[in-house]
Design a protein around this motif. Structure first.
Motif, PDB file in Angstrom:
ATOM      1  N   GLU A   1     -17.578   9.286 -12.492  1.00 20.36           N
ATOM      2  CA  GLU A   1     -18.971   8.496 -12.177  1.00 20.36           C
ATOM      3  C   GLU A   1     -19.700   9.142 -11.112  1.00 20.36           C
ATOM      4  O   GLU A   1     -21.051   9.326 -11.202  1.00 20.36           O
ATOM      5  CB  GLU A   1     -18.744   7.006 -11.927  1.00 20.36           C
ATOM      6  CG  GLU A   1     -17.950   6.380 -13.064  1.00 20.36           C
ATOM      7  CD  GLU A   1     -19.115   6.099 -14.277  1.00 20.36           C
ATOM      8  OE1 GLU A   1     -20.158   6.497 -14.121  1.00 20.36           O
ATOM      9  OE2 GLU A   1     -18.457   5.849 -15.243  1.00 20.36           O
ATOM     10  N   MET A   2     -18.767   9.748 -10.059  1.00 17.24           N
ATOM     11  CA  MET A   2     -19.627  10.385  -9.041  1.00 17.24           C
ATOM     12  C   MET A   2     -20.207  11.603  -9.522  1.00 17.24           C
ATOM     13  O   MET A   2     -21.514  12.173  -9.473  1.00 17.24           O
ATOM     14  CB  MET A   2     -18.528  10.742  -7.876  1.00 17.24           C
ATOM     15  CG  MET A   2     -18.276   9.611  -7.103  1.00 17.24           C
ATOM     16  SD  MET A   2     -17.316   9.730  -5.562  1.00 17.24           S
ATOM     17  CE  MET A   2     -15.677  10.360  -6.419  1.00 17.24           C
ATOM     18  N   ARG A   3     -19.701  12.268 -10.471  1.00 16.75           N
ATOM     19  CA  ARG A   3     -19.961  13.457 -11.131  1.00 16.75           C
ATOM     20  C   ARG A   3     -21.164  13.399 -11.912  1.00 16.75           C
ATOM     21  O   ARG A   3     -22.346  13.951 -11.811  1.00 16.75           O
ATOM     22  CB  ARG A   3     -18.998  14.503 -11.861  1.00 16.75           C
ATOM     23  CG  ARG A   3     -19.545  15.588 -12.691  1.00 16.75           C
ATOM     24  CD  ARG A   3     -20.198  16.643 -11.757  1.00 16.75           C
ATOM     25  NE  ARG A   3     -20.527  17.932 -12.637  1.00 16.75           N
ATOM     26  CZ  ARG A   3     -21.588  18.101 -13.361  1.00 16.75           C
ATOM     27  NH1 ARG A   3     -22.427  17.268 -13.556  1.00 16.75           N
ATOM     28  NH2 ARG A   3     -21.603  19.182 -14.072  1.00 16.75           N
ATOM     29  N   SER A   4     -21.215  12.153 -12.368  1.00 18.00           N
ATOM     30  CA  SER A   4     -22.446  11.940 -13.408  1.00 18.00           C
ATOM     31  C   SER A   4     -23.482  11.578 -12.566  1.00 18.00           C
ATOM     32  O   SER A   4     -24.583  11.806 -12.932  1.00 18.00           O
ATOM     33  CB  SER A   4     -21.925  10.527 -14.310  1.00 18.00           C
ATOM     34  OG  SER A   4     -20.973  10.677 -15.155  1.00 18.00           O
ATOM     35  N   ILE A   5     -23.534  10.902 -11.535  1.00 18.78           N
ATOM     36  CA  ILE A   5     -24.601  10.495 -10.425  1.00 18.78           C
ATOM     37  C   ILE A   5     -25.032  11.637  -9.806  1.00 18.78           C
ATOM     38  O   ILE A   5     -26.087  12.017  -9.764  1.00 18.78           O
ATOM     39  CB  ILE A   5     -23.946   9.255  -9.645  1.00 18.78           C
ATOM     40  CG1 ILE A   5     -23.768   7.898 -10.599  1.00 18.78           C
ATOM     41  CG2 ILE A   5     -25.161   9.072  -8.621  1.00 18.78           C
ATOM     42  CD1 ILE A   5     -24.942   7.566 -11.204  1.00 18.78           C
ATOM     43  N   ILE A   6     -24.021  12.485  -9.166  1.00 22.42           N
ATOM     44  CA  ILE A   6     -24.500  13.460  -8.215  1.00 22.42           C
ATOM     45  C   ILE A   6     -25.062  14.613  -8.926  1.00 22.42           C
ATOM     46  O   ILE A   6     -25.900  15.570  -8.380  1.00 22.42           O
ATOM     47  CB  ILE A   6     -23.420  13.832  -7.161  1.00 22.42           C
ATOM     48  CG1 ILE A   6     -23.124  12.796  -6.149  1.00 22.42           C
ATOM     49  CG2 ILE A   6     -23.686  14.852  -6.307  1.00 22.42           C
ATOM     50  CD1 ILE A   6     -22.093  12.686  -5.403  1.00 22.42           C
TER      51      ILE A   6
END
Length: 103
Positions: free
Chosen positions: A66-71
């Protein structure tokens, strides 16, 4: 903010349920809101990637996804610092989610 409250909760209780909650909050967040506390989150997630519990490891991997998707791609430098198996799982699930979302 809800993001800060959730991160604070996760830091005091890094259980599977708090990691899952954090993933949900991250999914609905903006990069600019997440970035200031990203290192703090990573530091708490890192030990969970090698937990004896498969459920805990899975929750931690999905939080990284999820962090990779957002950032975005700039987060890859953080992912590259992780153990090989964790990196592979994160990129596998990230790419799987991306393909499903593109369909």
């Amino acid at each position: 903010s809800l993001m800060n409250e959730t991160i604070n909760y996760f830091i005091t209780d890094p259980s599977t349920s708090s990691v899952n909650l954090l993933s949900l909050i991250i999914k609905g967040s903006k990069s600019k809101d997440l970035t200031p506390r990203i290192q703090e989150i990573i530091d708490k997630l890192l030990p969970l990637l090698s937990s004896k519990s498969a459920e805990v490891r899975k929750a931690a991997v999905f939080c990284f996804v999820e962090m990779r998707s957002i950032i975005g791609k700039s987060f890859d430098t953080e992912i590259e610092k992780l153990p090989s198996i964790s990196r592979k799982m994160i990129f596998f699930f990230y790419n799987k989610n991306k393909i499903q979302n593109d369909c």
